[in-house]
Structure formats: C-alpha cells, structure tokens
Design an enzyme around this catalytic site. Structure first.
Site, short mmCIF file in Angstrom:
data_model
loop_
_atom_site.label_atom_id
_atom_site.label_comp_id
_atom_site.label_asym_id
_atom_site.label_seq_id
_atom_site.Cartn_x
_atom_site.Cartn_y
_atom_site.Cartn_z
N ASP A 1 70.46 88.67 97.48
CA ASP A 1 69.77 88.25 98.71
C ASP A 1 69.79 86.75 98.92
OD1 ASP A 1 68.96 90.81 99.60
OD2 ASP A 1 67.55 90.86 97.94
N HIS B 1 66.29 89.21 88.67
CA HIS B 1 66.67 90.61 88.86
C HIS B 1 66.25 91.39 87.63
CE1 HIS B 1 69.07 94.12 89.83
NE2 HIS B 1 69.08 93.65 91.05
N1 CMC Z 1 60.69 83.12 90.80
C1 CMC Z 1 59.92 82.64 89.80
N2 CMC Z 1 59.65 83.31 88.67
C2 CMC Z 1 60.22 84.53 88.51
C3 CMC Z 1 61.06 85.08 89.50
C4 CMC Z 1 61.30 84.32 90.67
N3 CMC Z 1 62.07 84.80 91.64
N4 CMC Z 1 61.47 86.28 89.09
C5 CMC Z 1 60.93 86.49 87.90
N5 CMC Z 1 60.17 85.42 87.54
C6 CMC Z 1 59.42 85.21 86.30
C7 CMC Z 1 58.21 86.11 86.23
O1 CMC Z 1 57.07 85.47 86.82
C8 CMC Z 1 58.06 86.28 84.74
O2 CMC Z 1 57.53 85.08 84.23
P1 CMC Z 1 56.56 85.09 82.93
O3 CMC Z 1 57.45 85.46 81.78
O4 CMC Z 1 56.01 83.70 82.87
O5 CMC Z 1 55.50 86.11 83.20
C9 CMC Z 1 59.52 86.37 84.26
O6 CMC Z 1 60.27 85.64 85.24
C10 CMC Z 1 60.04 87.77 84.16
O7 CMC Z 1 59.99 88.36 85.43
P2 CMC Z 1 59.56 89.86 85.72
O8 CMC Z 1 58.47 89.85 86.76
O9 CMC Z 1 59.31 90.59 84.46
O10 CMC Z 1 60.85 90.40 86.38
P3 CMC Z 1 61.03 91.82 87.02
O11 CMC Z 1 62.23 92.41 86.42
O12 CMC Z 1 59.79 92.63 86.96
O13 CMC Z 1 61.23 91.49 88.57
C11 CMC Z 1 62.27 90.87 90.56
C12 CMC Z 1 62.48 91.42 89.15
C13 CMC Z 1 63.60 90.94 91.31
C14 CMC Z 1 61.26 91.75 91.32
C15 CMC Z 1 61.76 89.41 90.45
O14 CMC Z 1 62.73 88.61 89.78
C16 CMC Z 1 61.44 88.82 91.80
O15 CMC Z 1 60.32 89.04 92.30
N6 CMC Z 1 62.39 88.08 92.43
C17 CMC Z 1 62.16 87.53 93.74
C18 CMC Z 1 62.34 88.62 94.79
C19 CMC Z 1 63.80 88.97 94.98
O16 CMC Z 1 64.65 88.11 95.13
N7 CMC Z 1 64.07 90.28 95.03
C20 CMC Z 1 65.44 90.79 95.27
C21 CMC Z 1 65.98 91.50 94.08
S1 CMC Z 1 67.74 91.81 94.21
C22 CMC Z 1 67.93 92.88 95.52
C23 CMC Z 1 67.28 94.21 95.31
O17 CMC Z 1 67.54 94.87 94.31
O18 CMC Z 1 66.57 94.62 96.20
#
Ligand code: CMC
Length: 434
Positions: free
Chosen positions: A363, A306
């Site tokens: 989720d 998140h």
């Molecule tokens: N699985 C594997 N790796 C992950 C995940 C995941 N679900 N989420 C983040 N990471 C990794 C990401 O690849 C990055 O790794 P590195 O440092 O090696 O580059 C690190 O963790 C930091 O992640 P980020 O991309 O900077 O995180 P973000 O804040 O931009 O993204 C997120 C947040 C929710 C989009 C992401 O965690 C994600 O895609 N999660 C899966 C989709 C999901 O469950 N979404 C629902 C969110 S909650 C409900 C809502 O608000 O809608």
C-alpha cells in the site's frame, strides 16, 4: 511416528505428526489435540496458525518472495495481463490461448448490470463509502444471478467467476459515478478488462475517455499485484464464509467488508491521508517518525509493516518502480512521491523499524499510481478489492472442491464471569457505562 512433535501434559506424553508443504514449510498437525488431550491451542491473531493447506499462493516473508501457483510475481508482472493471472490463480495453471479467449469473452459478455440493479444505486446517499456499496451490491448480484447458487464444476465456476470479476468492475465504476452525480456509463464490448473499467469510470455521455497505454499498463500491474496474498484477513474471511457452503458471491462480499479496514486494504487510503497530513501540517519527516516511534496518539507509519513480510514486500518494489515510470511517462511531478520516498528512507535507516523488520508494504506506493491515473481517494480500497477478486474466488473454489471440507469453527478460551445469576432491574446498581 518418525517426524513428530511431542507435548507433555499432566505427566502424559502425546505425539502429533509434522506435515511439510511443497516449499518445505513445516507444521504440527494438531487436529487430534483436543480429542486426545482435552486442550486447545491459543494463538491470538493467528500468527502461528495454519488455518488450511492451500496450493494457490506461496509467500516467504523473510526472503520477500511471492508466487502465484508457483510462478514468481516478478515473472508474471512483466509478461501477463491481469485477466491471465486471474485465470491462473483460479484454475491452477496458465491459460492456453483457448482458455484465455473463452474467459475474455465471458468477461465481456458479463459486464453489463441487470437494469433492475441500477435502481439499487439510487438508494445510497451520495456520501456513501464506495466499499459499502460494493459489498452490498456484490451480495445483490447473487440475487440476480441464480446460476451462481448452482456453480459446482469447473465450467459453471468459470462462468460464475467471470460474472463476478466482470460485474464487480461495473459496480465499482457505477458506485463512483453515483457518488459524483454523473450518469452510469455502460460497458463497451470492444474494450479489454482494464480499458473497459477506465471507460466506465471516466467517460461521460458527451465525451469518451481514451486511456493511454501507459495508464492501462500501470492499472493492469496494480490489479495483478493485488490478485492474491494467501491467508490474509479478507481471504480468511472468504474461506470462513465459504466453509458454510455459502455461494461465491456472498463469500466474496464478506471479503470486501474485511478488506475495508485501515489495517488491511484501507491502508492505501491511510497512506495518502498520512502524507497529506504531513504536507499540510508542515511537520518534518524526522518529527513524524519520532511520533510514530513514541507511539504518540497511536500514530503508525501507514504502508509499513506486514504480518508475514519481515523483509521488503516484493509487490512494493515493483510498484515503486512502476510509480516512478508512470509519473515520468505522464510528465507528472508529484511532491507526494518525493515525500513518500523521504519518509521511507528515514524509516528504513531508523533502528525502531530495522529492529522490528518493518518495510514498505504493497500500500505504500500504490496510492501514487492510483492518484496519477485519476482514481479518487475514496475508491482506492475498491481498486484493491477488484484486484483481489481472483484470489478470493480461488480460495472459495478450493474450499468448494474439497470433499473432506468441514465448516470453519475455531474455539476460544473463555475469560468471562462465571456462575452469575440474573438480577432484577431495580437491583442493578452498576456504574454508568460511559
Ligand atoms: N508503524 C509503526 N510501528 C509499527 C508498524 C507501523 N506501520 N507496524 C508494526 N509496528 C510495530 C508495532 O507497534 C510493534 O511494536 P512493539 O514491538 O513495540 O509492540 C511491532 O512493530 C510489531 O508489530 P505487530 O503489531 O505485532 O505487527 P502485526 O503483524 O500485528 O501487524 C500490520 C501487521 C500490517 C497490521 C501492521 O504492521 C500495521 O498496522 N501496519 C500499518 C498498516 C498497513 O500498512 N497495513 C497494510 C498491510 S499490507 C496490505 C494488506 O495485507 O492489507
């Protein structure tokens, strides 16, 4: 300036005030930055940008805290219905009995769709994603309810909010019914918000669906826990549209579009898809986690991570327990819940997830609840949208009520070509695009 941030630029020093929220969150007010320095800030993905001051919802992502209007969700989850929480979020205080009864009556009276609106459903193909129908039909609502264009004070906003919250539920059920070729079911005036929705989803002309108390309670909780979540992608979209003085319905239909994406509300579908894929392929949990960590084919652990929570999402804790209770009470054994638990345990004990502070989000467990209730997968994100409606309405209202409000208009750092000139067609010898 006593509490100020200083920036050194081109040999000059500038000071900007530090503002503090009621929960002691601190922010540097850079609203005069460009005027004073000629510079803007660059914050791709807005991870460090406060786009507004808001008094609706508080999140402490490190501590795993979520409060609506100052009240912890754990407290509300045990004591309130979704409708009461919706009113709290929109109007800023818990409803009195009179407020609650008036709002309940408004919701009941607004539940029926204009007969002319029903024709629109016939225009969609049966395979149309319900989120496409929902966003289109919410916009259509503003055409049928001209009073929403005039909503300006608490009374007219309360009516518009009730119309939207009530009809969104009718539209969602109607979208489902048209997708399965069943006749649309009229709302019943003797049923409460959640029961009425379940009736419109699952009753047929020859058989009334009677939801159990357990099912009603679980769905109430699901909606309540989705009711607001401060400046996420869809809520920011609603505020963006609202800032142009667009009406409440138009602004919220934009929110539905933003919510649709798999990184946002669409994640509840993606979680079940992922669990199904693991089950069907026979791949082990260990191997799946390896693929995620190696970022193989861009695989993510859906329902994990998140932007704000770097700790357990408090909603997922409540939903996990609710899912277990629901399955026990309904006497359902769902191998998917077992698999989700195995996968979560593997991830929570793995350095990749520990170092990045990735925990289950809202989720991760919500799909198990929706499946047990009988909600089809393609309706999951629609369910999120019904739950999120109070938050979007409250954010629309906050923008609407702000006399100092300006249209949202971020800037950018341009990185495209410079000083290009027009080239005649016959001289354009670029390589093919793909
Ligand atoms: N699985 C594997 N790796 C992950 C995940 C995941 N679900 N989420 C983040 N990471 C990794 C990401 O690849 C990055 O790794 P590195 O440092 O090696 O580059 C690190 O963790 C930091 O992640 P980020 O991309 O900077 O995180 P973000 O804040 O931009 O993204 C997120 C947040 C929710 C989009 C992401 O965690 C994600 O895609 N999660 C899966 C989709 C999901 O469950 N979404 C629902 C969110 S909650 C409900 C809502 O608000 O809608």
């Amino acid at each position: 300036m006593s509490n100020a941030a200083r920036i050194e630029l081109d040999g000059k020093s500038y000071e900007f005030p530090v503002v503090e929220g009621t929960e002691h969150e601190k922010a540097i007010d850079i609203s005069k930055l460009r005027a004073q320095t000629g510079h803007i800030t660059l914050d791709d993905g807005y991870g460090n940008t406060g786009s507004c001051a808001s008094s609706i919802t508080y999140i402490d992502g490190d501590a795993g805290i979520l409060r609506y209007r100052g009240i912890p969700i754990e407290d509300l989850a045990g004591k309130c219905s979704f409708v009461e929480v919706a009113w709290l979020i929109i109007f800023g205080r818990l409803p009195t009995l009179a407020d609650r009864d008036r709002f309940t009556d408004l919701l009941t009276e607004s539940s029926r769709l204009d007969e002319n609106m029903k024709k629109h459903f016939d225009g969609f193909p049966t395979y149309a994603p319900p989120m496409a129908i929902l966003s289109a039909m919410i916009n259509t609502l503003s055409a049928h309810n001209e009073e929403v264009w005039e909503a300006h004070d608490d009374k007219s906003i309360e009516i518009a909010a009730a119309v939207l919250m009530s009809k969104v539920r009718t539209i969602a059920a109607a979208a489902y019914k048209s997708s399965i070729g069943e006749p649309l079911v009229y709302p019943r005036y003797d049923l409460k918000y959640v029961e009425n929705f379940l009736h419109m989803m699952f009753s047929v002309p020859y058989r009334n669906y009677e939801p159990s108390e357990t099912v009603t309670k679980a769905l109430n909780l699901f909606f309540l826990l989705h009711a607001d979540h401060e400046q996420n992608c869809s809520t920011s979209t609603v505020r963006m549209v609202a800032s142009s003085k667009a009406n409440m319905f138009a602004s919220c239909s934009a929110g539905v579009c933003a919510l649709w994406g798999p990184l946002h509300g669409g994640a509840n579908v993606a979680v079940i898809d992922m669990l199904q894929e693991i089950q069907e392929s026979g791949i082990s949990v260990k191997e799946y986690v390896r693929k995620v960590k190696d970022k193989e084919d861009g695989v993510k652990l859906m329902g994990f991570g998140h932007r704000v929570y770097r700790n357990f999402d408090p909603r997922s804790k409540i939903l996990k327990q609710a899912a277990e209770e629901l399955l026990t009470e309904m006497n359902i054994s769902d191998p998917m819940l077992d698999l989700s638990q195995e996968l979560a345990d593997a991830a929570l004990n793995d350095d990749y997830f520990i170092e990045r502070k990735l925990y289950p989000n809202v989720d991760y467990y919500s799909g198990v609840i929706l499946r047990a209730i009988g909600i089809p997968l393609n309706m999951f994100t629609v369910m999120f949208a019904i739950g999120r409606m109070p938050g979007w309405i409250a954010n629309w209202k906050e923008i609407h009520d702000d006399p100092q409000g300006r249209i949202y208009r971020p800037r950018q750092v341009y990185t495209g070509p410079v000083n290009q000139t027009w080239v005649p067609k016959e001289e354009r010898t670029y390589p093919p695009l793909y």
